[in-house]
Design an enzyme around this catalytic site. Structure first.
Site, PDB file in Angstrom:
ATOM      1  N   CYS A   1      -2.648  29.952  33.800  1.00 51.39           N
ATOM      2  CA  CYS A   1      -2.141  29.244  32.623  1.00 51.39           C
ATOM      3  C   CYS A   1      -0.635  28.983  32.772  1.00 51.39           C
ATOM      4  CB  CYS A   1      -2.439  30.071  31.372  1.00 51.39           C
ATOM      5  SG  CYS A   1      -2.075  29.236  29.841  1.00 51.39           S
ATOM      6  N   CYS A   2       0.118  30.018  33.151  1.00 50.35           N
ATOM      7  CA  CYS A   2       1.565  29.856  33.355  1.00 50.35           C
ATOM      8  C   CYS A   2       1.852  28.906  34.511  1.00 50.35           C
ATOM      9  CB  CYS A   2       2.221  31.203  33.664  1.00 50.35           C
ATOM     10  SG  CYS A   2       2.558  32.209  32.233  1.00 50.35           S
TER      11      CYS A   2
ATOM     12  N   CYS B   1       5.487  31.943  24.979  1.00 50.04           N
ATOM     13  CA  CYS B   1       4.477  31.259  24.176  1.00 50.04           C
ATOM     14  C   CYS B   1       3.924  32.232  23.121  1.00 50.04           C
ATOM     15  CB  CYS B   1       3.339  30.785  25.067  1.00 50.04           C
ATOM     16  SG  CYS B   1       3.833  29.558  26.282  1.00 50.04           S
TER      17      CYS B   1
ATOM     18  N   CYS C   1       1.291  35.057  23.839  1.00 50.07           N
ATOM     19  CA  CYS C   1       1.679  36.017  24.889  1.00 50.07           C
ATOM     20  C   CYS C   1       2.993  36.730  24.571  1.00 50.07           C
ATOM     21  CB  CYS C   1       1.804  35.292  26.223  1.00 50.07           C
ATOM     22  SG  CYS C   1       0.366  34.323  26.648  1.00 50.07           S
TER      23      CYS C   1
ATOM     24  N   CYS D   1       6.435  34.560  34.347  1.00 55.20           N
ATOM     25  CA  CYS D   1       5.581  33.376  34.244  1.00 55.20           C
ATOM     26  C   CYS D   1       5.416  32.709  35.604  1.00 55.20           C
ATOM     27  CB  CYS D   1       6.160  32.380  33.243  1.00 55.20           C
ATOM     28  SG  CYS D   1       7.687  31.607  33.780  1.00 55.20           S
TER      29      CYS D   1
HETATM   30  S1  SF4 Z   1       3.018  32.342  28.383  1.00 58.44           S
HETATM   31 FE1  SF4 Z   1       0.815  32.494  27.862  1.00 58.44          FE
HETATM   32  S2  SF4 Z   1       0.244  30.577  26.824  1.00 58.44           S
HETATM   33 FE2  SF4 Z   1       2.250  30.277  27.839  1.00 58.44          FE
HETATM   34  S3  SF4 Z   1       1.764  29.348  29.753  1.00 58.44           S
HETATM   35 FE3  SF4 Z   1       1.865  31.569  30.144  1.00 58.44          FE
HETATM   36  S4  SF4 Z   1      -0.191  32.390  29.818  1.00 58.44           S
HETATM   37 FE4  SF4 Z   1      -0.138  30.272  29.000  1.00 58.44          FE
END
Ligand code: SF4
Length: 234
Positions: A114-115, A198, A201, A225
């Site tokens: 996701c990151c 985010c 998280c 991240c």
């Molecule tokens: S902080 Fe969380 S929601 Fe944001 S990009 Fe990374 S995993 Fe995804």
């Protein structure tokens, strides 16, 4: 100084320099890098306290220095509002966001991926599109376990210098600088957050580790991240 900063004993600098010496050192690092890289020096602004301190320092060196913000669909509303205020004040800040489709709960099932998609990819795009040769970050070595091994000046990607001008600042010194210079900060800090990311998280904790509230309940807890650890030129 840019050359010697690559090998300095970071921990000694953290402990032995006073607040004023650290501020002067940060300004000198940015000044020297700006002389060398000119407009291809660009500040990465995450809208956190460290980033706004670095942004303020960079503006003392030259008000024309540009920056970029990486935002995601999961940023808290307060952060998005703060971002728009910053953009209105500094139009030389450019926003990058990856809007490609992902599984809605990818942050739970695979936060690294996701990151990578939502943060690392748009950072690569910013660096390419803004023709960056030196990017400036608000990374600090006292923030947590994953940040102890950085230097003030690095070249992790060939031909791309990374400058971490406040690497040796303590959390208290960041707040000291922001208060003394009356710099606006993200209102979420007033709620008790110490490190912002985010919404899904990021949590408030009483843990002494500044980044302990990030990615709680995953193997990435207190981690990164990826923009400071993954290649940015691929
Ligand atoms: S902080 Fe969380 S929601 Fe944001 S990009 Fe990374 S995993 Fe995804």
């Amino acid at each position: 100084m840019i050359e010697t900063a690559k090998q300095e004993n970071v921990q000694e600098l953290v402990e032995n320099l006073n607040f004023k010496e650290k501020v002067d050192r940060s300004l000198l690092l940015i000044e020297e890098a700006y002389k060398r890289f000119g407009d291809s020096l660009v500040v990465a602004n995450s809208l956190g306290k460290d980033s706004v301190a670095v942004w303020h320092l960079a503006k003392q060196v030259n008000r024309n220095i540009r920056g970029f913000i990486i935002t995601t669909r999961f940023k808290p509303t307060d952060t998005v509002q703060f971002m728009h205020k910053q953009i209105a004040k500094y139009p030389e800040l450019k926003i990058y966001e990856n809007r490609e489709w992902i599984l809605p709960n990818l942050y739970e099932t695979d936060p690294d991926l996701c990151c990578d998609i939502l943060k690392v990819k748009p950072t690569r795009r910013a660096i390419e599109e803004m023709d960056v040769k030196c990017w400036v970050t608000g990374l600090r070595c006292t923030e947590g376990r994953t940040r102890v091994d950085f230097q003030e000046v690095e070249e992790r990607d060939y031909g791309l210098i990374k400058l971490n001008p406040i690497l040796i600042w303590q959390e208290r010194e960041v707040w000291q600088y922001l208060a003394l210079n009356q710099v606006d900060v993200n209102p979420l800090y007033a709620e008790g957050y110490r490190s912002l990311g985010c919404a899904p998280c990021t949590n408030i904790t009483a843990d002494p580790n500044e980044r302990a509230g990030r990615w709680i309940g995953t193997g990435k807890c207190g981690g990164e991240c990826g923009i400071h650890t993954r290649p940015l030129r691929v």
